[in-house]
Each structure stands twice: as C-alpha cells, then as structure tokens.
Design a protein around this motif. Sequence first.
Motif, short mmCIF file in Angstrom:
data_model
loop_
_atom_site.label_atom_id
_atom_site.label_comp_id
_atom_site.label_asym_id
_atom_site.label_seq_id
_atom_site.Cartn_x
_atom_site.Cartn_y
_atom_site.Cartn_z
N GLU A 215 0.83 -1.21 0.00
CA GLU A 215 0.00 0.00 0.00
C GLU A 215 0.86 1.26 0.00
O GLU A 215 0.59 2.21 -0.75
CB GLU A 215 -0.96 -0.01 1.19
CG GLU A 215 -2.12 -0.98 1.01
CD GLU A 215 -3.09 -0.98 2.17
OE1 GLU A 215 -4.26 -1.35 1.95
OE2 GLU A 215 -2.69 -0.62 3.30
N PHE A 216 1.90 1.29 0.83
CA PHE A 216 2.79 2.47 0.83
C PHE A 216 3.53 2.61 -0.49
O PHE A 216 3.74 3.73 -1.00
CB PHE A 216 3.78 2.39 1.99
CG PHE A 216 3.21 2.78 3.32
CD1 PHE A 216 2.67 4.05 3.50
CD2 PHE A 216 3.20 1.90 4.39
CE1 PHE A 216 2.14 4.44 4.73
CE2 PHE A 216 2.68 2.28 5.62
CZ PHE A 216 2.14 3.55 5.80
N ALA A 217 3.94 1.47 -1.09
CA ALA A 217 4.64 1.51 -2.37
C ALA A 217 3.73 2.04 -3.48
O ALA A 217 4.15 2.84 -4.33
CB ALA A 217 5.16 0.12 -2.73
N ILE B 112 2.24 2.78 -13.75
CA ILE B 112 2.50 1.56 -12.98
C ILE B 112 1.65 1.57 -11.71
O ILE B 112 1.12 0.54 -11.28
CB ILE B 112 4.00 1.43 -12.64
CG1 ILE B 112 4.82 1.33 -13.91
CG2 ILE B 112 4.24 0.22 -11.74
CD1 ILE B 112 6.31 1.36 -13.68
N GLY B 113 1.54 2.76 -11.10
CA GLY B 113 0.72 2.89 -9.90
C GLY B 113 -0.74 2.56 -10.15
O GLY B 113 -1.39 1.94 -9.30
N LEU B 114 -1.26 2.94 -11.32
CA LEU B 114 -2.65 2.60 -11.66
C LEU B 114 -2.81 1.10 -11.86
O LEU B 114 -3.81 0.51 -11.45
CB LEU B 114 -3.08 3.37 -12.91
CG LEU B 114 -3.30 4.88 -12.72
CD1 LEU B 114 -3.54 5.56 -14.06
CD2 LEU B 114 -4.48 5.14 -11.78
N TYR B 115 -1.82 0.48 -12.51
CA TYR B 115 -1.86 -0.99 -12.65
C TYR B 115 -1.87 -1.65 -11.27
O TYR B 115 -2.63 -2.59 -11.01
CB TYR B 115 -0.64 -1.48 -13.43
CG TYR B 115 -0.75 -1.36 -14.93
CD1 TYR B 115 -1.90 -1.77 -15.60
CD2 TYR B 115 0.30 -0.84 -15.69
CE1 TYR B 115 -2.00 -1.67 -17.00
CE2 TYR B 115 0.22 -0.74 -17.07
CZ TYR B 115 -0.93 -1.15 -17.72
OH TYR B 115 -1.03 -1.05 -19.07
N ALA B 116 -0.99 -1.16 -10.39
CA ALA B 116 -0.92 -1.74 -9.04
C ALA B 116 -2.22 -1.51 -8.27
O ALA B 116 -2.67 -2.38 -7.52
CB ALA B 116 0.25 -1.12 -8.28
N SER B 117 -2.83 -0.35 -8.47
CA SER B 117 -4.12 -0.07 -7.82
C SER B 117 -5.19 -1.04 -8.29
O SER B 117 -6.01 -1.52 -7.49
CB SER B 117 -4.55 1.37 -8.13
OG SER B 117 -3.62 2.31 -7.64
N LEU C 260 -4.53 -4.34 -6.51
CA LEU C 260 -4.93 -4.31 -5.10
C LEU C 260 -6.44 -4.28 -4.94
O LEU C 260 -7.01 -5.04 -4.14
CB LEU C 260 -4.32 -3.07 -4.42
CG LEU C 260 -3.00 -3.23 -3.69
CD1 LEU C 260 -2.60 -1.92 -3.03
CD2 LEU C 260 -3.06 -4.33 -2.64
N MET C 261 -7.11 -3.39 -5.68
CA MET C 261 -8.56 -3.27 -5.53
C MET C 261 -9.26 -4.54 -5.98
O MET C 261 -10.30 -4.92 -5.42
CB MET C 261 -9.08 -2.06 -6.31
CG MET C 261 -8.55 -0.71 -5.83
SD MET C 261 -8.73 -0.45 -4.05
CE MET C 261 -10.51 -0.42 -3.88
N SER C 262 -8.71 -5.22 -6.99
CA SER C 262 -9.29 -6.50 -7.43
C SER C 262 -9.19 -7.54 -6.32
O SER C 262 -10.15 -8.27 -6.03
CB SER C 262 -8.57 -7.01 -8.68
OG SER C 262 -8.68 -6.11 -9.74
N ALA C 263 -8.01 -7.61 -5.68
CA ALA C 263 -7.81 -8.57 -4.60
C ALA C 263 -8.74 -8.27 -3.42
O ALA C 263 -9.38 -9.17 -2.88
CB ALA C 263 -6.36 -8.55 -4.15
N PHE C 264 -8.82 -6.98 -3.03
CA PHE C 264 -9.69 -6.59 -1.92
C PHE C 264 -11.15 -6.87 -2.23
O PHE C 264 -11.91 -7.32 -1.36
CB PHE C 264 -9.51 -5.11 -1.59
CG PHE C 264 -8.15 -4.76 -1.04
CD1 PHE C 264 -7.33 -5.73 -0.46
CD2 PHE C 264 -7.68 -3.46 -1.09
CE1 PHE C 264 -6.09 -5.42 0.04
CE2 PHE C 264 -6.43 -3.13 -0.59
CZ PHE C 264 -5.63 -4.10 -0.02
#
Length: 492
Positions: free
Chosen positions: A60-62, A75-80, A83-87
């Motif tokens: 989350e901090f990264a 890259i941050g949007l891909y990571a978001s 994360l949001m998919s997993a949550f």
Amino acid sequence: MISFKKKFFVQTVSILLALLFIYAAASKLFDFEAFQLQLAQSPLLSAYAGIISYAILIIEFAVVILLLIPKTNKIGLYASIGLMSAFTLYIYLILNYSDFVPCSCGGILEKLGWTEHLIFNIFFLVLSFIALVVLVKKLGKSGLKELGIGGLIVIFSCLVVVALFRSSEHIIKSENNFTRRFLPHPVLIEKTKDLNVNSFYLAGMEEELLYLGNISAPLIVTTIDTSFNLFNQNHILIDRKDYNFRNVKLQIREPYFYLYDGTVPVIYRGSLGDSVARTISHNDAFFNQMVILDSMRFGIRTQRGSDRRYTLGLLDLKRSPKVKLISDILQAQIDGVFDVDGSLICNDSATKLVYTYVYRNQFIVMDSTMKINNRIHTIDTTTHAKITITRLSNGSKKMGAPPFTVNKRSIIAGKFLFNESNLKGQYETSESWRNSSIIDVYNTDRQQYIGSFYINHKKGEALSSWLVMGNYLYAIVGNELRRYKIRWEVFI
C-alpha cells in the motif's frame, strides 16, 4: 470544461487512490497488533496473517509512491487495479463462501459494512480502469492494450486470493500453525446461579436435572433443574465405608449414579432418586480415571504392575477376566507416566472415547472397545512433552520442574470435541488469555480444527467443571454455575 477534465482527471483519481491507500495503511500501522489479530480471525486468510499483514502495508505504501510520481503513475494505476481486485474478491468471498462473516477489519471497514465496502471497492476499481484509459489516450494510444493488461492483472490478483484462501483453510483446519480462529458468538450465556462455594463439580445430567458432586463433601449429591430454580441436596449412604478413601468422585449415567475412588478398588452404584449406593466392584482393579460405558462396563486408566506405566483398559464386571489392558494406546516419550498423563472421556451414548494428553498436542479417538479410530493433533505445536523427571532415592519419580501444560480438560458432544487449552496462540492478547478460559473445538470425524471461543473468568477464578447436553453448555466458574446456549450452526 471537457479539456480540463481530461487534463486533471488522471491526476485527481491518482490522488484519491493515494489518499485511500495511505489512510488504510496508516490505520493498520498505528494499531498493527489489532490488525494482525483481525487478519488471524479472517475466515479466509488466518494461516497467513503474519506474512500478509506486513505485505499489505509495504504494498500500500509503495503504490502511494508510484501514484504520486508522474513517471510511475501508470504503474501505480496498474498496481491499484491489482490491489482493488484482490480486496474486492476477498470481500465477495467473505460474504458468499466463508464459514462466517467476521467483524470489521479496521480502517475504512470500520465505517462501512461488508456489502457497502464491496460497492466502494468496485467503484474505485472501475475508476482506476477509466483513469488508465484516459492516461494512455492522452499519449495518443487507443487504450486496448492497457485494458488487456489490466484485465490480466485482475485475473492474476483474483487467482492469488483464491489460492491463499484454499491453502489457508487447509492449514487452519488440518495443519494449523497455532493460529486460532475465534468463532462469532458460538455460545451465549443465558443464566447463572451462585453456588456460594467453589468445591462443586458437574457429575452428569439426567432429563432436566443437573447432578453436582462436591469435593469437600463427596457423599452429598446436589441436584439443580436446568432453569436453576430448584436446588436439592441428598446424603448418599454406601453399604460399606471402612476403606481409606482419598478422593471419592461422583458420576451419573442414567438410570444410575456411581461413586468411586480408584486408589481403593471399589465402585458403588445406586439408582437415581435413591440415596443408597451398593458395591458392584471390589478388588477388581485399581485405577486413577474411569468413564462409564454401561451399567457393568467401564473404561479405566491404570498402572501396569510390570513397569508402573499408565495404561488404558476395560473393566467388564460380566466377564472373566474382568480387566482387559490395552497397552498400545498411550505412547510413551519419556517415562510412560508423566509424559502420557491426560484425561479420559466418553460421549453421552458411550460409543466414542477420547483421551487427551495434558503435555502434548494430541488426542486419541476410540470406539467403545478402545479400538483407535484416529490420533488427532491439537493446534499448538508441542509434539513432545516438555517435562523433566527426577528420580528420588527411594526409587519413586516426580516432576523436576513445573510442567509445560498444553491441554487442561476436554468434553465431547457428538462429533465435536471441546478442549480447554492452556496456551496462548499467535496474535492473541495476553489480557484475554489471562481473563478467560480458551476453548478449542475440533470435528473428530473430519479430523479438523473448527474454531475457538472464550469462557470468561469470574473475579480471577477460572473454569473448573463443564459438560454439554443437547443445545446447552453448563459450566462452573468459581462458585458460579452458568448455562450457555450453543449455536451449533457456527460449528458446521
């Protein structure tokens, strides 16, 4: 206006996502112990609470950093999206496929219910996709490639969550690493009664009456109805009492009550409602534990004459020889006495016997003939008894140091074993452990750990005696008799 939205939309969404993740991460970090405990109680990720608690914070901090730096914004949007998919999938599984829906997990979830948070996550997941498409279109691309990559990230994130869920369930129920899962209100206290003294114990139950023995007055039997309104005491008369008894105990199995000591090889039996108990066994066996299988047959724990090791056996007063020792049930690790110490219990119908070791993480499930069905491990990791034995000059042995006790006592109801543990598991608070008795529940048929619950102490006094009958758990805590309603659906 449209050009303004295109210009600042991605930046606005990135800031919103960064604020969301930094708030979620900070709330977890500020109360990290509670966050780990809540993860440990998750019906999906209990086994990985330690690893996941650190991983989520780092990720989350990264992601926040990636979102706020223009060069890494994509890259941050891909990571978001990941994360949001997993949550989102995690919450969906909680609501639809978990054994129970746990309490909220802090942070945003403290303010929203599970369903509301699912909608919240879906909204931000869609927003992340839109921001990704807008970003690449600003660069003169169609966005189809990025949508495809985003879709693969969604699939990968979901597969990771599903894999963790399936693996965690197997570990928690069958290969537990001493992470308890506290069930949602499995027992509800309904009624209490002050017994005035703390020397009572539950000896059994017949129809609507509880029978209580008394350590201080072994020939007094006390009956209490299940509504705790009627209270009677009767003095038992035994046909012979010129024995050097040490610890006379009372047990009930309809339609009789039984009195025995074991250090004196005598068993008395009387009819419920009568005050006279007559000798039915004399000089047949010495024993230190006994369970009643039927009116003339008993399961016992005794010491072999050859080596003084504890051994389980059957005492059948209708057969000759009356005692049958079964020497291969208890498995010695040190001396065959202290290291195999434990409690022998049976279910209401006397079709299932269980022996739970005190100093190691195992209980043995047997049928009424003491044929072993399973050896099942409790969830702690003490496979070898942690005790020291000192041999005295007279040849006797005693504990050389305070023993490391694993299991205190057990009761069995149907296919479920209720075991009072003496050890604190991972992520549990010391305060809860000090102020409560921890009960772990196992399914003996499936050989699985189901979950745990607390029985609160009273003024520093702990659980001393208990039994389960039908839909109720009866317990004595200090001088208080309690009736709990069991929510059996929680254990299924």
